[in-house]
Scaffold this motif. Structure first.
Motif, PDB file in Angstrom:
ATOM      1  N   HIS A  23     -17.132  21.840 -88.153  1.00 32.21           N
ATOM      2  CA  HIS A  23     -18.501  21.349 -88.050  1.00 32.21           C
ATOM      3  C   HIS A  23     -18.984  21.956 -86.617  1.00 32.21           C
ATOM      4  CE1 HIS A  23     -17.966  18.726 -91.453  1.00 32.21           C
ATOM      5  NE2 HIS A  23     -17.090  18.001 -91.019  1.00 32.21           N
ATOM      6  N   ASP A  30     -18.223  28.937 -90.694  1.00 36.62           N
ATOM      7  CA  ASP A  30     -17.066  29.389 -91.243  1.00 36.62           C
ATOM      8  C   ASP A  30     -16.155  30.571 -90.152  1.00 36.62           C
ATOM      9  OD1 ASP A  30     -16.993  28.222 -93.582  1.00 36.62           O
ATOM     10  OD2 ASP A  30     -17.731  29.921 -94.880  1.00 36.62           O
ATOM     11  N   THR A  75      -9.692  31.774 -93.738  1.00 41.04           N
ATOM     12  CA  THR A  75     -11.155  31.136 -93.101  1.00 41.04           C
ATOM     13  C   THR A  75     -10.677  29.773 -93.118  1.00 41.04           C
ATOM     14  OG1 THR A  75     -12.233  32.991 -94.153  1.00 41.04           O
ATOM     15  CG2 THR A  75     -13.630  30.906 -93.741  1.00 41.04           C
ATOM     16  N   ARG A  76     -11.495  29.100 -92.048  1.00 40.22           N
ATOM     17  CA  ARG A  76     -11.443  27.499 -91.644  1.00 40.22           C
ATOM     18  C   ARG A  76     -12.986  27.416 -91.719  1.00 40.22           C
ATOM     19  NH1 ARG A  76      -7.042  24.514 -90.009  1.00 40.22           N
ATOM     20  NH2 ARG A  76      -5.295  25.710 -90.352  1.00 40.22           N
ATOM     21  N   ARG A  77     -13.349  26.275 -92.204  1.00 45.12           N
ATOM     22  CA  ARG A  77     -14.883  25.808 -91.941  1.00 45.12           C
ATOM     23  C   ARG A  77     -15.042  24.832 -90.991  1.00 45.12           C
ATOM     24  NH1 ARG A  77     -18.499  25.485 -97.200  1.00 45.12           N
ATOM     25  NH2 ARG A  77     -18.106  27.620 -96.790  1.00 45.12           N
ATOM     26  N   ASP A 128     -22.523  23.569 -90.718  1.00 49.26           N
ATOM     27  CA  ASP A 128     -20.982  24.145 -90.613  1.00 49.26           C
ATOM     28  C   ASP A 128     -21.092  25.679 -90.104  1.00 49.26           C
ATOM     29  OD1 ASP A 128     -20.552  21.476 -91.280  1.00 49.26           O
ATOM     30  OD2 ASP A 128     -19.346  21.797 -93.043  1.00 49.26           O
ATOM     31  N   ALA A 145     -22.274  28.219 -92.412  1.00 50.42           N
ATOM     32  CA  ALA A 145     -21.969  27.955 -93.736  1.00 50.42           C
ATOM     33  C   ALA A 145     -22.769  26.865 -93.964  1.00 50.42           C
ATOM     34  CB  ALA A 145     -20.532  27.628 -93.710  1.00 50.42           C
ATOM     35  N   PRO A 183     -13.499  21.010 -94.442  1.00 48.98           N
ATOM     36  CA  PRO A 183     -13.747  21.251 -93.098  1.00 48.98           C
ATOM     37  C   PRO A 183     -12.889  20.339 -91.681  1.00 48.98           C
ATOM     38  CG  PRO A 183     -15.717  20.793 -94.494  1.00 48.98           C
ATOM     39  CD  PRO A 183     -14.573  20.434 -95.078  1.00 48.98           C
TER      40      PRO A 183
END
Ligand SMILES: Cc1cc2nc3c(=O)[nH]c(=O)nc-3n(C[C@H](O)[C@H](O)[C@H](O)COP(=O)(O)OP(=O)(O)OC[C@H]3O[C@@H](n4cnc5c(N)ncnc54)[C@H](O)[C@@H]3O)c2cc1C
Length: 370
Positions: free
Chosen positions: A194, A183, A190-192, A181, A177, A4
């Motif tokens: 915080h 997504d 896709t990027r995760r 978090d 997510a 992440p």
């Protein structure tokens, strides 16, 4: 999926870039990714605006907005001095009819918010038609060069390190997510993250809709900024006629021209997201409409007040969606929209009505993450 990232910022306008820097430099986020759907930063509202660093004069019907401008304006000038252009004289005039403020009220209001004001010199006052104008004042209110501003911000981002700006990469949707978090589903994958901050200005609601989270009430206008060239003797002059259906001529340094905008003719279409059966995508609306200029109507009205501007010539027009909170439509105020945890934990959506509101946003982010 990759590890992440600390934070994602959606939108590389002035707000997105400045927020990315704040997250990285001041709030301890080590990795920040900025997604921008266009091929360059600051090509939308942050370019097609009137390039005015507001000193508060514009808002006699919203003391709070005027006061915030007085507070934020010197901070903007200090931080972005290289992009600030002040080698011209700016005059505010009060129209005799249809104005929502008279000369006395304008003077009292400026005194109240601490905005500098003095009667214009007689040779300047003579540019105005005395039958149409009650009073003319000399004020202190500069312009900015948005191209210099972009360069300053991108240079600072490079020096700061840890910030990746991804162009031509639209965020399609966002979703929770786990507990905290998010997504971020972009065109590239896709990027995760915080924390996610959306600084998409007029495009907040299309993103919310695609993500199944509540929309926010916004009012949009398709606006035309006419770009004009003034005769040599007026090149160092800017004029704003207050405060009803009137107009403004301001330097537009990034093109070496002036913008002409007129409250009656600049907005070509206006709608509120929550008043239509189906919300529209503002950038799609803009792209679908023919760009038919209303310059001649703006010019005809301006010449009633300023006959000396007869030598002004249109060189171009630029178009963008201008978005405000519905409350602003009645009192011209420019509060910020700042909603933490909007629909998703750790998702913040923001919208600032003018550039110097950014400091109010940074303050809120510091409270949230500092
Ligand atoms: C006609 C007009 C005149 C104005 N005059 C002034 C003025 O004189 N002075 C002043 O201070 N302010 C003025 N403003 C307001 C000022 O321009 C805005 O407050 C400011 O530019 C907002 O910056 P921003 O970064 O939020 O928006 P933008 O510069 O529009 O940036 C938002 C970015 O988000 C991107 N984006 C949107 N959706 C997505 C997505 N899903 N994925 C990835 N990227 C996305 C867009 O492409 C865009 O680059 C004016 C605005 C307009 C339109």
């Amino acid at each position: 999926m990759q590890r992440p990232t600390d934070a994602v910022v959606i939108g590389a306008g002035f707000y997105g870039l400045r927020i990315a820097l704040h997250l990285r430099e001041s709030l301890g986020f080590n990795s920040v990714v900025v997604f921008e759907k266009e091929d360059a930063a600051m090509d939308r509202a942050s370019y097609v605006n009137q390039a005015r660093v507001h000193g508060g004069y514009h808002y006699p019907r919203s003391i709070l907005t005027a006061y915030r401008s007085q507070v934020n304006f010197p901070v903007f000038v200090r931080e972005f001095g290289d992009a600030v252009v002040d080698d011209f004289e700016h005059y505010y005039a009060i129209a005799r009819t249809l104005s929502k403020v008279n000369a006395r009220q304008f003077e009292l209001f400026c005194a109240r918010v601490g905005a500098f004001l003095e009667p214009a010199e007689s040779e300047v006052a003579e540019l105005f038609n005395p039958l149409a104008v009650e009073a003319v004042y000399h004020v202190t209110e500069p312009a900015f060069d948005s191209r210099v501003l972009r360069r300053v911000l991108l240079d600072r981002i490079e020096v700061a390190g840890g910030i990746e700006v991804r162009y031509g990469d639209r965020v399609e949707s966002i979703e929770q997510a786990g507990e905290t978090d998010i997504d971020v589903h972009a065109q590239s994958g896709t990027r995760r993250a915080h924390a996610v901050v959306s600084a998409t200005y007029s495009e907040l609601n299309p993103l919310h809709r695609r993500s199944g989270i509540p929309t926010v009430p916004l009012q949009h206008e398709i606006t035309e900024m006419a770009l004009v060239e003034l005769p040599d003797e007026l090149r160092k002059t800017a004029v704003t006629v207050m405060d009803g259906p009137f107009f403004s001529v301001m330097p537009f340094p990034s093109r070496g021209l002036h913008t002409l905008s007129h409250v009656r003719y600049t907005p070509h279409h206006r709608w509120r997201d929550d008043e239509l059966p189906r919300e529209l995508d503002p950038h799609e609306v803009l792209a679908s409409l023919p760009a038919v200029s209303r310059y001649q109507a703006m010019r005809a009205d301006l010449l009633r007040f300023l006959p000396g501007f007869v030598g002004m010539e249109q060189k171009d027009s630029i178009w963008e969606v201008k978005t405000v909170l519905p409350k602003s439509a009645s009192d011209d105020s420019r509060p910020i929209l700042f909603r933490p945890d909007h629909g998703l934990r750790n998702y913040t959506c923001i919208m600032g009505g003018k550039l110097d509101n950014i400091y109010d946003v940074l303050q809120e982010l510091t409270i949230l993450y500092g």
